[in-house]
Design a protein around this motif. Structure first.
Motif, PDB file in Angstrom:
ATOM      1  N   UNK A 149      13.379 -31.671 -20.625  1.00 25.94           N
ATOM      2  CA  UNK A 149      12.486 -31.677 -19.468  1.00 25.94           C
ATOM      3  C   UNK A 149      11.672 -30.419 -19.277  1.00 25.94           C
ATOM      4  N   UNK A 150      11.787 -29.459 -20.209  1.00 27.97           N
ATOM      5  CA  UNK A 150      11.058 -28.200 -20.116  1.00 27.97           C
ATOM      6  C   UNK A 150      10.090 -28.074 -21.287  1.00 27.97           C
ATOM      7  N   UNK A 151       8.954 -27.444 -21.057  1.00 20.74           N
ATOM      8  CA  UNK A 151       8.021 -27.192 -22.144  1.00 20.74           C
ATOM      9  C   UNK A 151       8.577 -26.114 -23.066  1.00 20.74           C
ATOM     10  N   UNK A 152       8.513 -26.376 -24.358  1.00 21.08           N
ATOM     11  CA  UNK A 152       8.965 -25.382 -25.331  1.00 21.08           C
ATOM     12  C   UNK A 152       7.832 -24.438 -25.721  1.00 21.08           C
ATOM     13  N   UNK A 153       6.623 -24.731 -25.259  1.00 25.91           N
ATOM     14  CA  UNK A 153       5.475 -23.857 -25.511  1.00 25.91           C
ATOM     15  C   UNK A 153       5.118 -23.133 -24.221  1.00 25.91           C
ATOM     16  N   UNK A 154       4.548 -21.934 -24.317  1.00 28.48           N
ATOM     17  CA  UNK A 154       4.144 -21.233 -23.097  1.00 28.48           C
ATOM     18  C   UNK A 154       2.839 -21.793 -22.540  1.00 28.48           C
ATOM     19  N   UNK A 155       2.623 -21.576 -21.272  1.00 30.29           N
ATOM     20  CA  UNK A 155       1.348 -21.853 -20.623  1.00 30.29           C
ATOM     21  C   UNK A 155       0.811 -20.543 -20.060  1.00 30.29           C
ATOM     22  N   UNK A 156      -0.484 -20.514 -19.751  1.00 29.12           N
ATOM     23  CA  UNK A 156      -1.128 -19.254 -19.364  1.00 29.12           C
ATOM     24  C   UNK A 156      -2.018 -19.450 -18.143  1.00 29.12           C
ATOM     25  N   UNK A 157      -2.134 -18.394 -17.370  1.00 30.90           N
ATOM     26  CA  UNK A 157      -2.989 -18.388 -16.185  1.00 30.90           C
ATOM     27  C   UNK A 157      -3.785 -17.094 -16.170  1.00 30.90           C
ATOM     28  N   UNK A 158      -5.090 -17.200 -16.005  1.00 32.88           N
ATOM     29  CA  UNK A 158      -5.934 -16.018 -15.907  1.00 32.88           C
ATOM     30  C   UNK A 158      -6.298 -15.745 -14.470  1.00 32.88           C
ATOM     31  N   UNK A 159      -6.117 -14.498 -14.024  1.00 30.89           N
ATOM     32  CA  UNK A 159      -6.414 -14.144 -12.642  1.00 30.89           C
ATOM     33  C   UNK A 159      -6.842 -12.678 -12.589  1.00 30.89           C
ATOM     34  N   UNK A 160      -6.763 -12.073 -11.424  1.00 33.01           N
ATOM     35  CA  UNK A 160      -7.114 -10.661 -11.302  1.00 33.01           C
ATOM     36  C   UNK A 160      -5.972  -9.913 -10.630  1.00 33.01           C
ATOM     37  N   UNK A 161      -6.028  -8.594 -10.725  1.00 33.88           N
ATOM     38  CA  UNK A 161      -4.997  -7.754 -10.105  1.00 33.88           C
ATOM     39  C   UNK A 161      -4.988  -7.901  -8.595  1.00 33.88           C
ATOM     40  N   UNK A 162      -6.026  -8.481  -8.038  1.00 36.73           N
ATOM     41  CA  UNK A 162      -6.092  -8.731  -6.605  1.00 36.73           C
ATOM     42  C   UNK A 162      -4.918  -9.581  -6.132  1.00 36.73           C
ATOM     43  N   UNK A 163      -4.443 -10.484  -6.996  1.00 36.11           N
ATOM     44  CA  UNK A 163      -3.377 -11.409  -6.611  1.00 36.11           C
ATOM     45  C   UNK A 163      -2.026 -11.070  -7.251  1.00 36.11           C
ATOM     46  N   UNK A 164      -1.955  -9.963  -7.970  1.00 34.50           N
ATOM     47  CA  UNK A 164      -0.748  -9.657  -8.738  1.00 34.50           C
ATOM     48  C   UNK A 164       0.474  -9.481  -7.839  1.00 34.50           C
ATOM     49  N   UNK A 165       0.357  -8.698  -6.785  1.00 35.48           N
ATOM     50  CA  UNK A 165       1.504  -8.462  -5.901  1.00 35.48           C
ATOM     51  C   UNK A 165       1.999  -9.766  -5.276  1.00 35.48           C
ATOM     52  N   UNK A 166       1.063 -10.623  -4.871  1.00 28.36           N
ATOM     53  CA  UNK A 166       1.441 -11.893  -4.265  1.00 28.36           C
ATOM     54  C   UNK A 166       2.191 -12.774  -5.254  1.00 28.36           C
ATOM     55  N   UNK A 167       1.722 -12.810  -6.510  1.00 22.26           N
ATOM     56  CA  UNK A 167       2.401 -13.630  -7.526  1.00 22.26           C
ATOM     57  C   UNK A 167       3.796 -13.086  -7.800  1.00 22.26           C
ATOM     58  N   UNK A 168       3.924 -11.775  -7.881  1.00 19.54           N
ATOM     59  CA  UNK A 168       5.238 -11.172  -8.127  1.00 19.54           C
ATOM     60  C   UNK A 168       6.184 -11.465  -6.963  1.00 19.54           C
ATOM     61  N   UNK A 169       5.679 -11.405  -5.743  1.00 18.52           N
ATOM     62  CA  UNK A 169       6.523 -11.605  -4.558  1.00 18.52           C
ATOM     63  C   UNK A 169       6.860 -13.070  -4.307  1.00 18.52           C
ATOM     64  N   UNK A 170       5.911 -13.975  -4.589  1.00 16.32           N
ATOM     65  CA  UNK A 170       6.075 -15.380  -4.178  1.00 16.32           C
ATOM     66  C   UNK A 170       6.073 -16.366  -5.334  1.00 16.32           C
ATOM     67  N   UNK A 171       5.879 -15.886  -6.569  1.00 15.32           N
ATOM     68  CA  UNK A 171       5.765 -16.781  -7.705  1.00 15.32           C
ATOM     69  C   UNK A 171       4.344 -17.276  -7.869  1.00 15.32           C
ATOM     70  N   UNK A 172       4.056 -17.874  -9.025  1.00 23.57           N
ATOM     71  CA  UNK A 172       2.726 -18.417  -9.281  1.00 23.57           C
ATOM     72  C   UNK A 172       2.564 -19.718  -8.511  1.00 23.57           C
ATOM     73  N   UNK A 173       1.514 -19.791  -7.699  1.00 23.80           N
ATOM     74  CA  UNK A 173       1.234 -20.919  -6.796  1.00 23.80           C
ATOM     75  C   UNK A 173       2.126 -20.894  -5.568  1.00 23.80           C
ATOM     76  N   UNK A 174       2.825 -19.785  -5.373  1.00 21.21           N
ATOM     77  CA  UNK A 174       3.653 -19.655  -4.168  1.00 21.21           C
ATOM     78  C   UNK A 174       2.830 -19.477  -2.912  1.00 21.21           C
ATOM     79  N   UNK A 175       1.621 -18.956  -3.054  1.00 25.00           N
ATOM     80  CA  UNK A 175       0.674 -18.831  -1.944  1.00 25.00           C
ATOM     81  C   UNK A 175      -0.671 -19.395  -2.376  1.00 25.00           C
ATOM     82  N   UNK A 176      -1.450 -19.810  -1.399  1.00 24.91           N
ATOM     83  CA  UNK A 176      -2.778 -20.360  -1.664  1.00 24.91           C
ATOM     84  C   UNK A 176      -3.818 -19.470  -1.000  1.00 24.91           C
ATOM     85  N   UNK A 177      -4.371 -18.500  -1.733  1.00 29.50           N
ATOM     86  CA  UNK A 177      -5.332 -17.578  -1.113  1.00 29.50           C
ATOM     87  C   UNK A 177      -6.609 -18.262  -0.656  1.00 29.50           C
ATOM     88  N   UNK A 178      -6.994 -19.377  -1.282  1.00 28.95           N
ATOM     89  CA  UNK A 178      -8.195 -20.081  -0.852  1.00 28.95           C
ATOM     90  C   UNK A 178      -8.034 -20.527   0.600  1.00 28.95           C
TER      91      UNK A 178
END
Length: 234
Positions: free
Chosen positions: A7-36
């Motif tokens: 049930x898990x992907x054996x290949x990695x996936x990637x997301x491109x973003x900016x350092x503007x959202x880095x702290x939020x991703x580290x604190x809440x996970x990817x897609x943990x917050x919706x800045x829009x």
């Protein structure tokens, strides 16, 4: 090649973003917050578009981007399969796709990048209402006008397939089947062929499944930028 194991992907996936959202991703996970939504980016984008139509008809950046920007504001998916919807987190099996997006979209979001570029010009021209009414409503966006975030690559590992939708918000099984077919039948070209098989995340990915790199751009090209990746240790 079987890209799904237990049930898990054996290949990695990637997301491109900016350092503007880095702290939020580290604190809440990817897609943990919706800045829009959190930053009311769609709301200010609509107002910036209206002002740009009146005051920036001679501004080259607006002329070039007007059609795309309007589709973003309207949150369109075109009949030709172009996706202008924002708010969800998009990920790709192609590292190159994610890196190119991060490099091209300075503020980590196409909608936010276009909005800020036009807002900066509206402010420079001292358009009535921008520094008063608009600033009072969206002062948090104005605070971004004078900063230059760095492009960031996020690598996701062991992603549950149940976390994924297609880029257009549909079932992801066709995407997964195509990716697996490309790896099996065209292994040398799989990374290139998979560039358009992108996904939306419907459930956040915890930080333990994420790795981060700073993208240091040495020479820009729309098709093949030169860059170096530097691992960010948390």
């Amino acid at each position: 090649m079987n890209i799904i194991e237990n049930g898990l992907l054996s290949i990695p996936l990637y997301h491109g973003t900016s350092s503007l959202f880095l702290d939020s991703i580290i604190d809440h996970g990817l897609a943990g917050r919706n800045p829009i939504a959190d930053w009311k980016i769609l709301e200010i984008a609509k107002e910036v578009l209206n002002l740009s139509e009146i005051h920036l008809s001679d501004f080259e950046t607006f002329v070039i981007r007007e059609v795309s920007f309007r589709k973003m504001v309207d949150q369109k998916i075109t009949k030709g399969g172009m996706n202008f919807q924002h708010g969800d987190t998009y990920i790709s099996p192609s590292e190159r796709t994610a890196i190119q997006y991060a490099i091209d979209k300075q503020y980590g979001s196409e909608l936010l990048t276009y909005t800020i570029d036009l807002l900066r010009e509206l402010e420079r021209r001292d358009v009535p209402g921008v520094r008063t009414t608009l600033y009072k409503k969206y002062h948090h966006i104005f605070s971004l006008l004078d900063i230059s975030p760095a492009p960031i690559l996020v690598k996701l590992t062991k992603v549950p397939v149940t976390n994924l939708l297609s880029e257009f918000g549909e079932d992801a099984s066709d995407n997964l089947e195509m990716i697996e077919t490309n790896f099996r039948d065209h292994p040398k070209f799989a990374n290139e062929l998979n560039q358009q098989n992108n996904f939306r995340l419907k459930i956040p990915i915890i930080t333990d499944q994420l790795q981060f790199w700073l993208i240091n751009v040495k020479s820009y090209s729309q098709w093949k930028p030169e860059y170096t990746l530097y691992k960010i240790n948390r």
